[in-house]
Scaffold this motif. Structure first.
Motif, PDB file in Angstrom:
ATOM      1  N   ASP A   1       0.804  -1.232   0.000  1.00 43.99           N
ATOM      2  CA  ASP A   1       0.000   0.000   0.000  1.00 43.99           C
ATOM      3  C   ASP A   1       0.832   1.276   0.000  1.00 43.99           C
ATOM      4  O   ASP A   1       0.288   2.379   0.053  1.00 43.99           O
ATOM      5  CB  ASP A   1      -0.981  -0.004   1.185  1.00 43.99           C
ATOM      6  CG  ASP A   1      -0.273   0.090   2.538  1.00 43.99           C
ATOM      7  OD1 ASP A   1       0.968   0.201   2.566  1.00 43.99           O
ATOM      8  OD2 ASP A   1      -0.979   0.036   3.565  1.00 43.99           O
ATOM      9  N   GLY A   2       2.149   1.134  -0.014  1.00 47.00           N
ATOM     10  CA  GLY A   2       3.012   2.310  -0.042  1.00 47.00           C
ATOM     11  C   GLY A   2       3.291   2.899   1.318  1.00 47.00           C
ATOM     12  O   GLY A   2       4.028   3.871   1.447  1.00 47.00           O
TER      13      GLY A   2
ATOM     14  N   ASP B   1      -8.084   4.073 -13.278  1.00 44.88           N
ATOM     15  CA  ASP B   1      -6.950   4.918 -12.892  1.00 44.88           C
ATOM     16  C   ASP B   1      -7.173   5.710 -11.612  1.00 44.88           C
ATOM     17  O   ASP B   1      -6.232   6.275 -11.067  1.00 44.88           O
ATOM     18  CB  ASP B   1      -6.541   5.842 -14.045  1.00 44.88           C
ATOM     19  CG  ASP B   1      -7.601   6.870 -14.399  1.00 44.88           C
ATOM     20  OD1 ASP B   1      -8.683   6.892 -13.760  1.00 44.88           O
ATOM     21  OD2 ASP B   1      -7.358   7.662 -15.337  1.00 44.88           O
TER      22      ASP B   1
ATOM     23  N   LYS C   1      -8.454   4.336  -8.827  1.00 43.70           N
ATOM     24  CA  LYS C   1      -8.465   3.414  -7.678  1.00 43.70           C
ATOM     25  C   LYS C   1      -7.084   3.328  -7.022  1.00 43.70           C
ATOM     26  O   LYS C   1      -6.055   3.383  -7.703  1.00 43.70           O
ATOM     27  CB  LYS C   1      -8.887   2.004  -8.127  1.00 43.70           C
ATOM     28  CG  LYS C   1     -10.335   1.891  -8.559  1.00 43.70           C
ATOM     29  CD  LYS C   1     -10.644   0.453  -8.946  1.00 43.70           C
ATOM     30  CE  LYS C   1     -12.045   0.326  -9.524  1.00 43.70           C
ATOM     31  NZ  LYS C   1     -13.068   0.245  -8.505  1.00 43.70           N
ATOM     32  N   PRO C   2      -7.059   3.122  -5.685  1.00 46.26           N
ATOM     33  CA  PRO C   2      -5.775   2.864  -5.017  1.00 46.26           C
ATOM     34  C   PRO C   2      -5.052   1.665  -5.626  1.00 46.26           C
ATOM     35  O   PRO C   2      -3.822   1.644  -5.664  1.00 46.26           O
ATOM     36  CB  PRO C   2      -6.189   2.574  -3.561  1.00 46.26           C
ATOM     37  CG  PRO C   2      -7.488   3.262  -3.389  1.00 46.26           C
ATOM     38  CD  PRO C   2      -8.176   3.196  -4.723  1.00 46.26           C
TER      39      PRO C   2
ATOM     40  N   TYR D   1      -4.787   0.833  -8.713  1.00 50.65           N
ATOM     41  CA  TYR D   1      -3.979   1.294  -9.854  1.00 50.65           C
ATOM     42  C   TYR D   1      -2.697   1.962  -9.366  1.00 50.65           C
ATOM     43  O   TYR D   1      -1.599   1.652  -9.839  1.00 50.65           O
ATOM     44  CB  TYR D   1      -4.786   2.272 -10.708  1.00 50.65           C
ATOM     45  CG  TYR D   1      -3.960   2.912 -11.810  1.00 50.65           C
ATOM     46  CD1 TYR D   1      -3.596   2.177 -12.946  1.00 50.65           C
ATOM     47  CD2 TYR D   1      -3.525   4.227 -11.711  1.00 50.65           C
ATOM     48  CE1 TYR D   1      -2.821   2.751 -13.949  1.00 50.65           C
ATOM     49  CE2 TYR D   1      -2.750   4.802 -12.707  1.00 50.65           C
ATOM     50  CZ  TYR D   1      -2.406   4.056 -13.822  1.00 50.65           C
ATOM     51  OH  TYR D   1      -1.627   4.623 -14.805  1.00 50.65           O
ATOM     52  N   ARG D   2      -2.862   2.865  -8.411  1.00 55.25           N
ATOM     53  CA  ARG D   2      -1.686   3.590  -7.905  1.00 55.25           C
ATOM     54  C   ARG D   2      -0.664   2.615  -7.312  1.00 55.25           C
ATOM     55  O   ARG D   2       0.545   2.740  -7.541  1.00 55.25           O
ATOM     56  CB  ARG D   2      -2.135   4.603  -6.843  1.00 55.25           C
ATOM     57  CG  ARG D   2      -1.054   5.595  -6.444  1.00 55.25           C
ATOM     58  CD  ARG D   2      -1.493   6.512  -5.327  1.00 55.25           C
ATOM     59  NE  ARG D   2      -1.617   5.805  -4.049  1.00 55.25           N
ATOM     60  CZ  ARG D   2      -2.771   5.584  -3.423  1.00 55.25           C
ATOM     61  NH1 ARG D   2      -3.894   6.036  -3.926  1.00 55.25           N
ATOM     62  NH2 ARG D   2      -2.802   4.921  -2.274  1.00 55.25           N
ATOM     63  N   GLN D   3      -1.163   1.637  -6.559  1.00 49.91           N
ATOM     64  CA  GLN D   3      -0.247   0.664  -5.915  1.00 49.91           C
ATOM     65  C   GLN D   3       0.442  -0.226  -6.943  1.00 49.91           C
ATOM     66  O   GLN D   3       1.625  -0.552  -6.796  1.00 49.91           O
ATOM     67  CB  GLN D   3      -1.030  -0.166  -4.890  1.00 49.91           C
ATOM     68  CG  GLN D   3      -1.474   0.670  -3.695  1.00 49.91           C
ATOM     69  CD  GLN D   3      -2.534  -0.001  -2.857  1.00 49.91           C
ATOM     70  OE1 GLN D   3      -2.882  -1.158  -3.062  1.00 49.91           O
ATOM     71  NE2 GLN D   3      -3.065   0.741  -1.894  1.00 49.91           N
TER      72      GLN D   3
ATOM     73  N   LYS E   1       1.151   0.675 -10.001  1.00 45.63           N
ATOM     74  CA  LYS E   1       2.136   1.522 -10.677  1.00 45.63           C
ATOM     75  C   LYS E   1       3.358   1.770  -9.812  1.00 45.63           C
ATOM     76  O   LYS E   1       4.493   1.747 -10.286  1.00 45.63           O
ATOM     77  CB  LYS E   1       1.495   2.867 -11.064  1.00 45.63           C
ATOM     78  CG  LYS E   1       0.509   2.796 -12.185  1.00 45.63           C
ATOM     79  CD  LYS E   1       1.164   2.471 -13.516  1.00 45.63           C
ATOM     80  CE  LYS E   1       1.891   3.675 -14.102  1.00 45.63           C
ATOM     81  NZ  LYS E   1       2.488   3.328 -15.419  1.00 45.63           N
ATOM     82  N   GLU E   2       3.109   2.056  -8.526  1.00 50.19           N
ATOM     83  CA  GLU E   2       4.222   2.420  -7.642  1.00 50.19           C
ATOM     84  C   GLU E   2       5.101   1.230  -7.279  1.00 50.19           C
ATOM     85  O   GLU E   2       6.316   1.342  -7.203  1.00 50.19           O
ATOM     86  CB  GLU E   2       3.681   3.076  -6.369  1.00 50.19           C
ATOM     87  CG  GLU E   2       3.135   4.476  -6.614  1.00 50.19           C
ATOM     88  CD  GLU E   2       2.519   5.091  -5.372  1.00 50.19           C
ATOM     89  OE1 GLU E   2       2.047   6.240  -5.474  1.00 50.19           O
ATOM     90  OE2 GLU E   2       2.487   4.431  -4.305  1.00 50.19           O
TER      91      GLU E   2
ATOM     92  N   GLU F   1       2.087  -1.965 -16.883  1.00 52.24           N
ATOM     93  CA  GLU F   1       0.882  -1.463 -17.534  1.00 52.24           C
ATOM     94  C   GLU F   1       1.027  -1.555 -19.044  1.00 52.24           C
ATOM     95  O   GLU F   1       2.113  -1.339 -19.592  1.00 52.24           O
ATOM     96  CB  GLU F   1       0.638  -0.007 -17.121  1.00 52.24           C
ATOM     97  CG  GLU F   1      -0.661   0.549 -17.668  1.00 52.24           C
ATOM     98  CD  GLU F   1      -0.937   1.978 -17.203  1.00 52.24           C
ATOM     99  OE1 GLU F   1      -0.105   2.526 -16.445  1.00 52.24           O
ATOM    100  OE2 GLU F   1      -1.964   2.530 -17.619  1.00 52.24           O
TER     101      GLU F   1
ATOM    102  N   ARG G   1      -7.569   0.708 -16.973  1.00 55.40           N
ATOM    103  CA  ARG G   1      -6.147   0.464 -17.239  1.00 55.40           C
ATOM    104  C   ARG G   1      -5.903  -1.043 -17.210  1.00 55.40           C
ATOM    105  O   ARG G   1      -6.488  -1.757 -16.399  1.00 55.40           O
ATOM    106  CB  ARG G   1      -5.264   1.156 -16.205  1.00 55.40           C
ATOM    107  CG  ARG G   1      -5.410   2.674 -16.193  1.00 55.40           C
ATOM    108  CD  ARG G   1      -4.856   3.288 -17.493  1.00 55.40           C
ATOM    109  NE  ARG G   1      -4.992   4.741 -17.505  1.00 55.40           N
ATOM    110  CZ  ARG G   1      -5.980   5.414 -18.096  1.00 55.40           C
ATOM    111  NH1 ARG G   1      -6.946   4.752 -18.726  1.00 55.40           N
ATOM    112  NH2 ARG G   1      -6.019   6.735 -18.062  1.00 55.40           N
TER     113      ARG G   1
END
Ligand code: SF4
Ligand code: SF4
Length: 227
Positions: A23-24, A49, A51-52, A54-56, A58-59, A98, A128
Motif C-alpha cells: 500500500d506504499g 486509474d 483506484k488505489p 492502480y496507484r499501488q 504503478k508504484e 501497464e 487500465r
C-alpha cells in the motif's frame, strides 16, 4: 509444469480472487478481482486509474493473487467434525507492467477476452490494463478425505517469465536413524522409508509433525526453528 493456460484456467474456474499489493505505507491491501485473459506474455487484469489499486500497481510493480475452488464445507461426520470436499487453491506472486491502449487493441483481433476489454474501455476510458509478466506460484490440490486418491495433498509449483521457485515440503538429512516415527505421524502419506527416510515434497503440507517427533533432529526446512 503447469502452462500459462493451465494457470489461467484454474484462476478462471475460481472466478473471484484476492489481489494484494503493497500500500506504499509499509502495509498490504487486497481486493477481489479476476484475470480476464492470458497469452505468452502473462496474465492480464484491469482496474481504473482513480483506484488505489492502480496507484499501488504503478508504484510497486508487484502483485500477489490467491483463490480457492471448493464446494461448501458444511458437511459433518458422526463425531461432529467437518468433512472437507476436494478442492484446490492457486496462488501467484510477481511483477506487473501497464499496457498501452495500442497494445491492448493489437491483441483484440486474436483473443475474444481482449476484444471484450477494448469494448469495456470504450465505455470506461479510465480503465487500465496490466500484465503479470514474471511470477512464481503454486497449485495446492487437496482431498483431505481421500475421496479421489490415496493421499490428501498434491502441490505443484511453477514459474513464468524468467522467475524461479523452490520445491515445496520439508526434507530429511543423513542424520536420520530410521526409527519410523515420522512415517507414523504423517497423515499426508508424504514420507517414504529408506536410508535416510525421504519426504515427498508434492504431498507435504509442512505441518511440522515429523519435525517435532524426530529424535535425531533430522527433519530440515527453510525457516524451521533451531533445535
Ligand atoms: S523420525 Fe527422524 S530419525 Fe526417525 S525415520 Fe523419521 S527422519 Fe529418520
Ligand atoms: S511436515 Fe507434516 S505433511 Fe510434511 S512430511 Fe512432515 S508430517 Fe508429513
Amino acid at each position: 509444469m503447469l502452462t500459462i493456460k493451465d494457470v489461467f484456467d484454474r484462476f478462471d474456474e475460481i472466478g473471484c480472487c484476492s489481489f494484494a499489493t503493497p500500500d506504499g505505507r509499509g502495509g498490504v491491501e487486497s481486493r477481489i478481482a479476476h484475470f480476464f485473459a492470458y497469452d505468452d506474455e502473462g496474465l492480464y487484469l484491469r482496474t481504473m486509474d482513480v483506484k488505489p489499486f492502480y496507484r499501488q500497481l504503478k508504484e510497486s510493480g508487484r502483485l500477489a493473487v490467491s483463490g480457492e475452488r471448493t464446494e461448501a464445507k458444511v458437511a459433518f461426520d458422526e463425531n461432529n467434525l467437518p468433512l472437507f470436499k476436494p478442492g484446490y487453491q492457486m496462488r501467484v506472486s510477481g511483477e506487473v507492467r501497464e499496457l498501452s491502449m495500442a497494445e491492448v487493441e493489437a491483441k483484440a483481433p486474436h483473443d475474444r477476452n481482449f476484444n471484450v476489454a477494448v469494448y469495456d474501455i470504450a465505455k470506461y476510458p479510465e480503465t487500465r490494463v496490466f500484465v503479470l509478466h514474471r511470477f512464481h506460484g503454486e497449485l495446492y490440490d487437496y482431498d483431505y478425505a481421500m475421496v479421489n486418491r490415496g493421499h490428501k495433498l498434491y502441490r505443484e509449483r511453477f514459474a513464468f517469465g524468467g522467475d524461479s521457485y523452490e520445491e515445496p515440503g520439508l526434507s530429511i538429512t543423513d542424520a536420520c536413524i530410521g526409527c519410523g516415527s515420522c512415517l507414523e505421524t504423517c497423515s499426508f502419506k508424504a514420507i517414504a522409508p529408506g536410508e535416510p527416510y525421504a519426504i515427498l515434497g508434492e504431498r507435504c503440507d509442512e505441518c511440522g509433525n515429523c519435525y517435532h517427533v524426530c529424535p535425531a533432529h533430522a527433519v530440515a526446512g527453510k525457516g524451521l526453528p533451531r533445535r
